[in-house]
Write a protein that holds these residues in place. Structure first.
Motif, PDB file in Angstrom:
ATOM      1  N   MET A   1       0.845  -1.188   0.000  1.00  0.00           N
ATOM      2  CA  MET A   1       0.000   0.000   0.000  1.00  0.00           C
ATOM      3  C   MET A   1       0.882   1.241   0.000  1.00  0.00           C
ATOM      4  N   ASN A   2       0.615   2.150  -0.900  1.00  0.00           N
ATOM      5  CA  ASN A   2       1.376   3.391  -0.989  1.00  0.00           C
ATOM      6  C   ASN A   2       0.787   4.449  -0.070  1.00  0.00           C
ATOM      7  N   THR A   3       1.656   5.332   0.371  1.00  0.00           N
ATOM      8  CA  THR A   3       1.259   6.477   1.177  1.00  0.00           C
ATOM      9  C   THR A   3       1.370   7.711   0.307  1.00  0.00           C
ATOM     10  N   ILE A   4       0.363   8.578   0.375  1.00  0.00           N
ATOM     11  CA  ILE A   4       0.419   9.848  -0.342  1.00  0.00           C
ATOM     12  C   ILE A   4       0.717  10.924   0.684  1.00  0.00           C
ATOM     13  N   ARG A   5       1.705  11.765   0.379  1.00  0.00           N
ATOM     14  CA  ARG A   5       2.108  12.828   1.301  1.00  0.00           C
ATOM     15  C   ARG A   5       2.675  13.995   0.518  1.00  0.00           C
ATOM     16  N   SER A   6       2.819  15.112   1.200  1.00  0.00           N
ATOM     17  CA  SER A   6       3.449  16.283   0.583  1.00  0.00           C
ATOM     18  C   SER A   6       4.931  16.021   0.397  1.00  0.00           C
ATOM     19  N   ALA A   7       5.439  16.450  -0.730  1.00  0.00           N
ATOM     20  CA  ALA A   7       6.873  16.322  -0.998  1.00  0.00           C
ATOM     21  C   ALA A   7       7.640  17.328  -0.152  1.00  0.00           C
ATOM     22  N   THR A   8       8.859  16.961   0.186  1.00  0.00           N
ATOM     23  CA  THR A   8       9.761  17.860   0.902  1.00  0.00           C
ATOM     24  C   THR A   8      11.075  17.949   0.128  1.00  0.00           C
ATOM     25  N   LEU A   9      11.898  18.874   0.534  1.00  0.00           N
ATOM     26  CA  LEU A   9      13.206  19.018  -0.113  1.00  0.00           C
ATOM     27  C   LEU A   9      14.027  17.735   0.013  1.00  0.00           C
ATOM     28  N   ASN A  10      13.767  16.939   1.054  1.00  0.00           N
ATOM     29  CA  ASN A  10      14.469  15.656   1.211  1.00  0.00           C
ATOM     30  C   ASN A  10      14.145  14.677   0.084  1.00  0.00           C
ATOM     31  N   ASP A  11      13.052  14.914  -0.641  1.00  0.00           N
ATOM     32  CA  ASP A  11      12.649  14.054  -1.759  1.00  0.00           C
ATOM     33  C   ASP A  11      13.286  14.477  -3.078  1.00  0.00           C
ATOM     34  N   LEU A  12      14.122  15.491  -3.055  1.00  0.00           N
ATOM     35  CA  LEU A  12      14.609  16.100  -4.291  1.00  0.00           C
ATOM     36  C   LEU A  12      15.216  15.094  -5.263  1.00  0.00           C
TER      37      LEU A  12
END
Length: 149
Positions: free
Chosen positions: A1-12
């Motif tokens: 199962m995937n989680t949907i979340r806001s992206a952060t700079l750590n996801d760059l």
């Protein structure tokens, strides 16, 4: 199962690879450095909202990007859902649907009256997803483009 979340700079780094894949889907040449600079600019200016889909191992499998705007005629906020991309190996697993539903909820939570998007005429797969989620094809207005050089 995937989680949907806001992206952060750590996801760059992971988000850069997704954006590069998205651009290649639209027949643009791969340009990881430009994709990274573009995303870094979005984070720096905070002029878009990016949601990501994350798998159980923490890998990103897709993203959706929304650009806030307003409608003078409607006197309200409208967001443009400009980008939706899911890794090819993660398609047909509900990831795109989950990202679209999360984008709708985010807009609702921010009091946004309308989401708008455009997709290529040939992209029937995306059109089917959008229409299955209640999106309506705009038949009242023509879309125009002007490239500024």
């Amino acid at each position: 199962m995937n989680t949907i979340r806001s992206a952060t700079l750590n996801d760059l780094d992971a988000l850069t690879r997704l954006l590069d894949g998205y651009r290649q889907f639209y027949q643009q040449p791969s340009d990881v450095d430009a994709a990274r600079a573009f995303l870094r600019q979005r984070f720096g200016r905070a002029d878009s909202r990016i949601l990501v889909s994350e798998d159980a191992e923490g890998g990103l499998t897709g993203f959706v990007q929304l650009y806030p705007g307003v409608s003078t005629v409607g006197l309200n906020a409208r967001w443009t859902l400009n980008d939706l991309f899911v890794l090819p190996e993660c398609r047909d697993k509900g990831t795109g649907r989950a990202l679209m539903e999360a984008a709708t909820q985010l807009a609702h939570d921010h009091g946004v009256s309308r989401l708008i998007l455009m997709t290529q005429v040939e992209n029937e797969r995306a059109q089917h997803l959008y229409e299955s989620l209640g999106w309506q094809r705009n038949t009242a207005f023509y879309g125009y483009l002007l490239d500024i050089k």
